[in-house]
Each structure stands twice: as structure tokens, then as C-alpha cells.
Design a protein around this motif. Structure first.
Motif, PDB file in Angstrom:
ATOM      1  N   LYS A   1       0.827  -1.211   0.000  1.00 31.68           N
ATOM      2  CA  LYS A   1       0.000   0.000   0.000  1.00 31.68           C
ATOM      3  C   LYS A   1       0.866   1.267   0.000  1.00 31.68           C
ATOM      4  N   PHE A   2       2.119   1.137   0.434  1.00 31.98           N
ATOM      5  CA  PHE A   2       2.982   2.309   0.565  1.00 31.98           C
ATOM      6  C   PHE A   2       3.977   2.443  -0.584  1.00 31.98           C
ATOM      7  N   GLN A   3       3.801   1.666  -1.643  1.00 30.14           N
ATOM      8  CA  GLN A   3       4.774   1.686  -2.727  1.00 30.14           C
ATOM      9  C   GLN A   3       4.817   3.029  -3.465  1.00 30.14           C
ATOM     10  N   LYS A   4       3.666   3.652  -3.634  1.00 30.62           N
ATOM     11  CA  LYS A   4       3.620   4.941  -4.333  1.00 30.62           C
ATOM     12  C   LYS A   4       3.779   6.066  -3.311  1.00 30.62           C
ATOM     13  N   LYS A   5       5.014   6.547  -3.180  1.00 35.92           N
ATOM     14  CA  LYS A   5       5.300   7.558  -2.163  1.00 35.92           C
ATOM     15  C   LYS A   5       4.622   8.893  -2.465  1.00 35.92           C
ATOM     16  N   ASN A   6       4.306   9.121  -3.754  1.00 35.00           N
ATOM     17  CA  ASN A   6       3.612  10.375  -4.086  1.00 35.00           C
ATOM     18  C   ASN A   6       2.146  10.333  -3.673  1.00 35.00           C
ATOM     19  N   SER A   7       1.695   9.176  -3.136  1.00 35.86           N
ATOM     20  CA  SER A   7       0.317   9.059  -2.655  1.00 35.86           C
ATOM     21  C   SER A   7       0.185   9.491  -1.198  1.00 35.86           C
ATOM     22  N   ALA A   8       1.311   9.783  -0.549  1.00 33.16           N
ATOM     23  CA  ALA A   8       1.279  10.186   0.862  1.00 33.16           C
ATOM     24  C   ALA A   8       0.528  11.502   1.027  1.00 33.16           C
ATOM     25  N   PRO A   9      -0.184  11.681   2.152  1.00 35.37           N
ATOM     26  CA  PRO A   9      -0.296  10.758   3.282  1.00 35.37           C
ATOM     27  C   PRO A   9      -1.308   9.652   3.018  1.00 35.37           C
ATOM     28  N   TRP A  10      -1.182   8.578   3.778  1.00 34.74           N
ATOM     29  CA  TRP A  10      -2.113   7.464   3.696  1.00 34.74           C
ATOM     30  C   TRP A  10      -3.026   7.491   4.922  1.00 34.74           C
ATOM     31  N   LEU A  11      -4.291   7.185   4.709  1.00 35.33           N
ATOM     32  CA  LEU A  11      -5.259   7.146   5.811  1.00 35.33           C
ATOM     33  C   LEU A  11      -5.326   5.720   6.352  1.00 35.33           C
ATOM     34  N   ILE A  12      -4.815   5.534   7.554  1.00 34.16           N
ATOM     35  CA  ILE A  12      -4.811   4.222   8.198  1.00 34.16           C
ATOM     36  C   ILE A  12      -6.016   4.118   9.129  1.00 34.16           C
ATOM     37  N   THR A  13      -6.804   3.081   8.952  1.00 34.39           N
ATOM     38  CA  THR A  13      -7.931   2.804   9.856  1.00 34.39           C
ATOM     39  C   THR A  13      -7.499   1.709  10.814  1.00 34.39           C
ATOM     40  N   LEU A  14      -7.623   1.951  12.120  1.00 37.05           N
ATOM     41  CA  LEU A  14      -7.152   0.984  13.102  1.00 37.05           C
ATOM     42  C   LEU A  14      -8.117   0.866  14.272  1.00 37.05           C
ATOM     43  N   LYS A  15      -7.925  -0.199  15.040  1.00 39.70           N
ATOM     44  CA  LYS A  15      -8.729  -0.440  16.241  1.00 39.70           C
ATOM     45  C   LYS A  15      -7.815  -0.442  17.454  1.00 39.70           C
ATOM     46  N   ARG A  16      -8.252   0.277  18.482  1.00 38.71           N
ATOM     47  CA  ARG A  16      -7.528   0.302  19.757  1.00 38.71           C
ATOM     48  C   ARG A  16      -8.560   0.309  20.881  1.00 38.71           C
ATOM     49  N   ASN A  17      -8.472  -0.620  21.787  1.00 37.10           N
ATOM     50  CA  ASN A  17      -9.418  -0.702  22.915  1.00 37.10           C
ATOM     51  C   ASN A  17     -10.872  -0.711  22.442  1.00 37.10           C
ATOM     52  N   ASP A  18     -11.151  -1.452  21.401  1.00 37.08           N
ATOM     53  CA  ASP A  18     -12.506  -1.576  20.838  1.00 37.08           C
ATOM     54  C   ASP A  18     -13.029  -0.257  20.258  1.00 37.08           C
ATOM     55  N   VAL A  19     -12.143   0.670  19.962  1.00 42.15           N
ATOM     56  CA  VAL A  19     -12.511   1.926  19.299  1.00 42.15           C
ATOM     57  C   VAL A  19     -11.812   1.969  17.951  1.00 42.15           C
ATOM     58  N   ILE A  20     -12.580   2.249  16.902  1.00 42.96           N
ATOM     59  CA  ILE A  20     -12.012   2.342  15.559  1.00 42.96           C
ATOM     60  C   ILE A  20     -11.882   3.803  15.185  1.00 42.96           C
ATOM     61  N   PHE A  21     -10.694   4.189  14.743  1.00 42.25           N
ATOM     62  CA  PHE A  21     -10.474   5.561  14.297  1.00 42.25           C
ATOM     63  C   PHE A  21      -9.425   5.573  13.192  1.00 42.25           C
ATOM     64  N   ASP A  22      -9.228   6.734  12.601  1.00 41.43           N
ATOM     65  CA  ASP A  22      -8.302   6.893  11.482  1.00 41.43           C
ATOM     66  C   ASP A  22      -7.141   7.787  11.884  1.00 41.43           C
ATOM     67  N   VAL A  23      -6.035   7.630  11.175  1.00 44.13           N
ATOM     68  CA  VAL A  23      -4.888   8.509  11.372  1.00 44.13           C
ATOM     69  C   VAL A  23      -4.153   8.629  10.041  1.00 44.13           C
ATOM     70  N   LEU A  24      -3.684   9.828   9.738  1.00 42.33           N
ATOM     71  CA  LEU A  24      -2.917  10.056   8.519  1.00 42.33           C
ATOM     72  C   LEU A  24      -1.444   9.763   8.795  1.00 42.33           C
ATOM     73  N   VAL A  25      -0.853   8.908   7.950  1.00 42.65           N
ATOM     74  CA  VAL A  25       0.560   8.555   8.061  1.00 42.65           C
ATOM     75  C   VAL A  25       1.277   9.146   6.860  1.00 42.65           C
ATOM     76  N   TYR A  26       2.355   9.892   7.115  1.00 40.09           N
ATOM     77  CA  TYR A  26       3.021  10.632   6.051  1.00 40.09           C
ATOM     78  C   TYR A  26       4.244   9.926   5.491  1.00 40.09           C
ATOM     79  N   SER A  27       4.652   8.840   6.104  1.00 46.57           N
ATOM     80  CA  SER A  27       5.758   8.050   5.569  1.00 46.57           C
ATOM     81  C   SER A  27       5.548   6.590   5.946  1.00 46.57           C
ATOM     82  N   PRO A  28       6.048   5.657   5.122  1.00 44.65           N
ATOM     83  CA  PRO A  28       5.855   4.235   5.414  1.00 44.65           C
ATOM     84  C   PRO A  28       6.494   3.863   6.751  1.00 44.65           C
TER      85      PRO A  28
END
Length: 239
Positions: A44-71
């Protein structure tokens, strides 16, 4: 199909900046799920010009998103059957906003669980309205300092006052995000979590889910819940 769970505290720089943690479950990248294989995730991180990437994750039964700017790299395990089933049910309730509206909100919190939000949106008008910007962002000590400088230079010399106003405007414009971060540190608050969203109410909702005892300085819990209920539901993630 399971999901990838981070199994090590040693996470690459891109993940550390986004405040990813051990036991976080990675659900999707840019709204798309993937095979529970680290290779599939890293592709998913192969195209560096696509940054930032929106990562969807779960923590403590809560789902939220975070923008990641580098692999980033980490060690993963596959979630078990029970956790996978629970995660899929939670994921059905997750909603995405308009992609262009997403930005990271950094949540700083002290030992008393009182939090402040730092919106990383860069406002091009900050320098023009520096004192109003400080008031809006509740940087009260900084505002009083700037007003004192304005008053001192105004009574000393009108030209020095004008030059001072320009310098403060230029500095505030360039350092606006760092000023908000530094103000939180002055209040003995440390970076706790990073959430990508389109508005502050969505972020506060996630904070309350992660730790109901955490309070945000300028939000009332009842008004937050009402705001969340009144929002229109955007599209959800298909699984």
C-alpha cells in the motif's frame, strides 16, 4: 479473514509520529481492506507520491483513522477468530468523511487526563489576525504576552510598533502549529494519541471511547454527544 495486529513496540518513524502502538489492529489503508499479510500491507505504501495514507485501526474496541506521512515497519500477528469477529462488527459502524477534509488532530493530555487538541491544519490567514487566532485557539498566556509587547512598543515608538506587529505576524504564520504544540507542553501535557478527522467533535468522540475519564478543555460531554448524533452519516467501509 483476520486482521494485522502490531506485536512489537518497535515501530518505524512513520508509525511513531502517528502514535501507533503495540496491539493496534490495522484494518484498512485509504478505505480499502487487504489480505492479512504484511507484504500486502507494505504494498500500500509503494507509491510515495500518494502520501499521506489514511490508516484505519482499532484500539481498545474503538475504531479511528490517522494520517501517516511516511511508510513504517512493524512486526505483526494475525487476529484470532473471536477478535476478528468483534472487529468486523465494530467496523460496520465506522464512517468516513470526505477525503479532502481529513487532517490529523494531535491530542495532548496531562496526568489529570485533561486534554487539548492541536489541529494540524495550516491556516494561511493566521499572520493577519494573530491575536484573534491565539484567542480562538485558547493560547491565553501567549496572547497576553503579545498584547504586552504591542502596548510597550506602541507607547515607545509608532514605527517600532508597526515593525513589531509585522514580525509577530510573520513568526505566528510560520510557527502556528509548533506554537500550539509548545503551549500544550508548557501546560505539562504530552502527546497521547493522533486522530484523523474532519472536525473536532469527531475527535472528541473517539477520545471519550478510548478513555471516558479524559476531558477536553473546551468541550462539554453532553454537547459532544448531541453533536455526534446530529451529524449526517457518510459512507462506511465495506468488508
Amino acid at each position: 479473514m483476520g486482521f494485522l495486529k502490531i506485536s512489537t513496540p518497535n515501530i518505524g518513524p512513520g508509525g511513531r509520529v502517528a502514535r501507533l502502538q503495540k496491539l493496534d489492529v490495522i484494518l484498512a489503508v485509504d478505505g480499502e481492506t487487504f489480505d492479512p499479510d504484511p507484504k500486502s500491507f507494505y504494498l500500500k505504501f509503494q507509491k510515495k507520491n500518494s502520501a499521506p495514507w489514511l490508516i484505519t485501526l482499532k484500539r481498545n474496541d474503538v475504531i479511528f483513522d490517522v494520517l501517516v506521512y511516511s511508510p513504517f515497519a512493524a512486526d505483526f500477528v494475525i487476529t484470532g477468530t473471536e477478535e476478528t469477529s468483534l472487529t468486523k462488527e465494530l467496523l460496520k459502524l465506522h464512517r468516513f468523511s470526505d477525503w479532502s477534509a481529513y487532517r490529523n488532530f494531535e491530542v495532548y493530555r496531562d496526568i489529570y487526563k485533561k486534554a487539548d487538541l492541536v489541529d494540524t491544519f495550516y491556516n494561511p490567514l493566521t499572520g493577519i489576525i494573530a491575536p484573534l487566532w491565539m484567542l480562538h485557539n485558547r493560547l491565553y498566556m501567549l496572547l497576553l504576552l503579545v498584547l504586552a509587547i504591542y502596548a510597550t512598543t506602541f507607547f515607545a515608538n509608532v514605527y517600532i510598533f508597526g515593525f513589531t506587529v509585522i514580525l509577530i505576524a510573520m513568526y505566528t504564520q510560520r510557527a502556528q502549529i509548533d506554537l500550539k504544540r509548545a503551549y500544550c507542553k508548557v501546560l505539562n501535557k504530552r502527546l497521547w494519541v493522533v486522530v484523523a478527522a474532519s472536525d473536532e467533535i469527531s475527535v472528541v468522540e473517539k477520545i471519550m471511547g478510548l478513555d471516558e475519564n479524559t476531558s477536553v478543555r473546551h468541550f462539554v460531554k453532553n454537547s459532544v454527544r448531541k453533536g455526534v448524533e446530529d451529524k449526517a452519516l457518510p459512507r462506511s467501509l465495506n468488508i
